[in-house]
Design an enzyme around this catalytic site. Structure first.
Site, PDB file in Angstrom:
ATOM      1  N   GLY A 104      47.667  66.965  15.305  1.00 25.07           N
ATOM      2  CA  GLY A 104      47.430  68.386  15.096  1.00 25.07           C
ATOM      3  C   GLY A 104      48.684  69.242  15.234  1.00 25.07           C
ATOM      4  O   GLY A 104      49.769  68.747  15.573  1.00 25.07           O
ATOM      5  N   HIS A 105      48.511  70.519  15.038  1.00 22.11           N
ATOM      6  CA  HIS A 105      49.627  71.467  15.087  1.00 22.11           C
ATOM      7  C   HIS A 105      50.223  71.561  16.493  1.00 22.11           C
ATOM      8  O   HIS A 105      49.515  71.520  17.486  1.00 22.11           O
ATOM      9  CB  HIS A 105      49.189  72.846  14.605  1.00 22.11           C
ATOM     10  CG  HIS A 105      48.056  73.444  15.377  1.00 22.11           C
ATOM     11  ND1 HIS A 105      48.234  74.114  16.561  1.00 22.11           N
ATOM     12  CD2 HIS A 105      46.738  73.466  15.131  1.00 22.11           C
ATOM     13  CE1 HIS A 105      47.074  74.535  17.000  1.00 22.11           C
ATOM     14  NE2 HIS A 105      46.133  74.153  16.153  1.00 22.11           N
ATOM     15  N   ASN A 106      51.548  71.641  16.536  1.00 28.12           N
ATOM     16  CA  ASN A 106      52.287  71.852  17.789  1.00 28.12           C
ATOM     17  C   ASN A 106      52.185  70.692  18.764  1.00 28.12           C
ATOM     18  O   ASN A 106      52.504  70.836  19.940  1.00 28.12           O
ATOM     19  CB  ASN A 106      51.815  73.147  18.483  1.00 28.12           C
ATOM     20  CG  ASN A 106      52.025  74.371  17.615  1.00 28.12           C
ATOM     21  OD1 ASN A 106      51.199  74.680  16.760  1.00 28.12           O
ATOM     22  ND2 ASN A 106      53.130  75.031  17.800  1.00 28.12           N
ATOM     23  N   SER A 122      48.725  71.156  20.288  1.00 25.06           N
ATOM     24  CA  SER A 122      49.515  71.421  21.486  1.00 25.06           C
ATOM     25  C   SER A 122      49.448  70.312  22.526  1.00 25.06           C
ATOM     26  O   SER A 122      49.797  70.526  23.691  1.00 25.06           O
ATOM     27  CB  SER A 122      49.105  72.755  22.120  1.00 25.06           C
ATOM     28  OG  SER A 122      49.239  73.802  21.183  1.00 25.06           O
ATOM     29  N   ARG A 150      51.624  70.764  10.434  1.00 25.07           N
ATOM     30  CA  ARG A 150      52.748  71.611  10.850  1.00 25.07           C
ATOM     31  C   ARG A 150      52.361  72.427  12.085  1.00 25.07           C
ATOM     32  O   ARG A 150      51.168  72.623  12.364  1.00 25.07           O
ATOM     33  CB  ARG A 150      53.172  72.547   9.731  1.00 25.07           C
ATOM     34  CG  ARG A 150      52.129  73.578   9.316  1.00 25.07           C
ATOM     35  CD  ARG A 150      52.678  74.502   8.220  1.00 25.07           C
ATOM     36  NE  ARG A 150      53.214  73.738   7.133  1.00 25.07           N
ATOM     37  CZ  ARG A 150      54.531  73.633   6.860  1.00 25.07           C
ATOM     38  NH1 ARG A 150      55.425  74.294   7.552  1.00 25.07           N
ATOM     39  NH2 ARG A 150      54.939  72.877   5.871  1.00 25.07           N
TER      40      ARG A 150
END
Lengths: 331, 331, 331
Positions: free
Chosen positions: A231-233, A251, A210
């Site tokens: 991974g996140h974002n 990211s 998330r």
């Protein structure tokens, strides 16, 4: 279907007996009567028992009972195989499933031991197979298949006509920690969401984390293999393919139509521009902007440069010998 | 909480209106009234709607309704976010859980279809989520959260306040075989244990193998990402971080406070000394002792050397040209 | 067992008191009275409390209460440990298991929440542990153990005396897509099977994809570690070992008796000839034929060449200096 109907369906030209009845599909070697097959490498062709063969433009079709000529035989074969093989569908809600009263489950199938938490919506014609866990406030569209033993955490959104293979985890916490003066790590909040758009397919045992504060997004039509880490974002565009065991740090942005090999590693905040192709096992430094083109190596470089560099390395032995000879002459 | 209270909580200095009420947190861009946010890179700051901003020492706070000045804004933000967001807790023992009569389960929550075998102890305030399987003679402390569909094999010990994300497998057999004269592999006994100390967090779909004859240990406060492999008899110290898809072979020792990137590969019997930092995709030969410092590459070398070596490789084309020119002159 | 009986069992020579009673096994350091242990590196030996020690040919046994001399002490220890430790067996069919009426389940154990679909056969003395899902038309032999939360898709065949660790997924769709003129990916049919032969062991959270049109096959006695990816139509021979996190692309052939390290990446259609050894993190280009011998690097090369090349790279700094000096002299 008759060969002629198939030709029409795939936009090709039939030759031979267009009335031949096709019931199934197979590869060149194992195809038997009633099967359709395709020719990918005409130069290696050595015969087939198929009743109908999909061939590329310019290939002599006189030798086959029936043939269909198209520009992309493999594509035509994939399309007709999907049509010939009606996937088994599942229906019913198994008595051992645990479904929260305040969820809105219209799915055609909820398998054994599935759990669905509150405030969750699951659309029509969607199948959730045995042992999959779906959290609170999850939204899943129509026509999606989630295979057994997956885990969909709270607040995740999954679109229509997606396929999620077994054991895949969507929405676990991202890996973000802040170190204090004593060397102790404190979790940075991981309270964002995951959005999986329509027609996405994800392999087995992959992980899509998330967002920390925002969202992680997988664009429409993108296909992700097994054991991939997102991974996140991370923001992955539409119609990308990402092969097995690739790891994408926080990211990262991957624009539409990129092709990523297996075991590739992305540092965080990388941007891969639309149309880039990244070879397997490549490694990309944090913050790097990867332009369109073909890339390879760690740290990645354009494929041509990488190959030239490898050739230079191969010639090091000779260079050393030349240096020695020059020094001898000079002395 | 009021801005002034938050400043006190994180050990910072409030400026502006310390009475501003803060109800939630967000990043700079999406923060709205009632939110607190933080400034990580002051040079890129371009405005926020947050009611309170955590800023680093020396940043002008006059522009904000309220601000908190600290040394490490991201850390302060992480700490206050944990406080503002009370994590949803779960309670009860689901009727579909299968719990051995001779286990001692004080957990606050045992989810649907969980199974707990005999001689196992689970402490207070611990949550075991749906579909997780816990073997025989397992000990789990208090305040630990085990997410859905994990598997904890027999004889494993997990401490207090740990978080294990979905699909993670703890205590499977290590990968140890002995080849006989006919080329047949026989399993070396894999009968040891795994000990996970307090405050450890492990991501999704990771694997921590049991010791062959001794134990595999993860030290207090260590954080492990998704899809990580920890082999038999590995000993990881306290307060380490290990990023996704890294693989750690048998009998590796990682001392306290190490930082390991993603997709790193460890040969067996490696020792990483306290404070070492290993870059992503690095590869470490069996038996190597890695001293404190920053390391990269395969086989790993100090980062500076690795960079210099890469620069040398980049100059190979020019070196070749120079060699050619010298030979021309000599002829 | 008495030391003398053990000597006979492992084909070694007993010395000292052959009547010593052995009840368990341990490593040199932790062994206590009643234990048997083994000596792997005689040069490091510094004492043991074991009642019996397995030693290599030529080692002085006078110091031990009892000793057994063999050619391969580690192998003898593995064999006797397997005999001394009778693995706990499970029996019964749990009331929460969901078993299709038209399946033929003779297994000794079907755990909680297991599901078994129709037309599936499971042989005698086989254990299927909690939460594992077995699809339609699956065949599983006798004496096989499938640990919790695995997923075996439809039409897969698993032999006798196999061990599949938790979370492993066998038979998910292979990763094969065909791109159309608009850049949209269409799945190539993934309708083949997986065949796992006898005595295969697979670690936790690994993925073995089904063949696209044919089969994926894992040969007899092959051992596969955790988090390994085996793509569609891969054919792995007998008695191979494959370490953790290795990824094998579609249609790769690995012949009998190969040893593959961890995190190795295989391009598609690679052939690895019998007896090849491939070092960890190596990368193999599509279509490559890997001959017997030891290989390493990306792209892989014979280990000797790889080492020599690395040495050359290490000498680049000196070569540069020499070039500079030569140019100075010439000027």
């Amino acid at each position: 279907m008759k060969a002629g109907e198939i030709a029409e369906f795939v936009g090709g030209t039939v030759s031979g007996n267009g009335e031949v009845e096709i019931v199934s599909f197979a590869d060149l070697k194992t195809a038997k009567q009633g099967d359709i097959t395709f020719l990918e490498r005409p130069e290696n062709f050595s015969g087939t028992n198929a009743s109908c063969v999909i061939v590329p433009n310019g290939f002599d079709t006189a030798q086959f009972p029936a043939a269909i000529t198209v520009k992309q035989p493999k594509l035509a074969f994939a399309l007709i195989a999907q049509k010939l093989r009606v996937r088994e569908t599942f229906s019913g809600i198994h008595e051992t499933a645990v479904i929260a009263a305040d969820s809105d489950v219209r799915a055609s199938y909820i398998g054994a031991s599935v759990s669905v938490a509150g405030d969750t919506q699951i659309g029509e014609s969607t199948e959730v197979h045995d042992g999959t866990r779906i959290g609170r406030n999850v939204t899943i569209g129509t026509g999606t298949v989630i295979h057994p033993n997956c885990v969909i955490y709270d607040n995740v959104t999954i679109g229509n006509d997606c396929v999620i293979h077994a054991g895949t985890i969507i929405g676990a916490d991202g890996f973000g920690y802040v170190r204090d003066a004593e060397g102790v790590y404190h979790q940075f909040p991981q309270v964002g969401t995951v959005v999986i758009e329509d027609n996405v397919e994800i392999g087995a045992n992959s992980c899509i984390d998330r967002g920390a504060l925002g969202e992680t997004r997988i664009g429409k039509g993108t296909k992700i293999d097994n054991l991939v880490q997102v991974g996140h974002n991370v923001n992955i565009g539409k119609h990308c393919v990402i092969a097995a065991q690739t790891g994408i740090s926080g990211s990262v942005v991957i624009e539409d139509g990129c092709v990523i090999g297996g075991q590739v590693g992305f540092g965080d905040h990388v941007t891969v521009q639309s149309g880039a192709v990244i070879g397997s096992q490549a490694g990309i430094l944090p913050g790097k902007i990867v332009r369109p083109g073909v890339w390879w190596g760690t740290p990645i470089q354009p494929l041509d440069e990488y190959k030239r560099q490898n050739a230079h390395i191969k010639s090091l032995e000779r260079m050393k010998a030349e240096l020695k000879e020059i020094k001898r002459k000079l002395d």
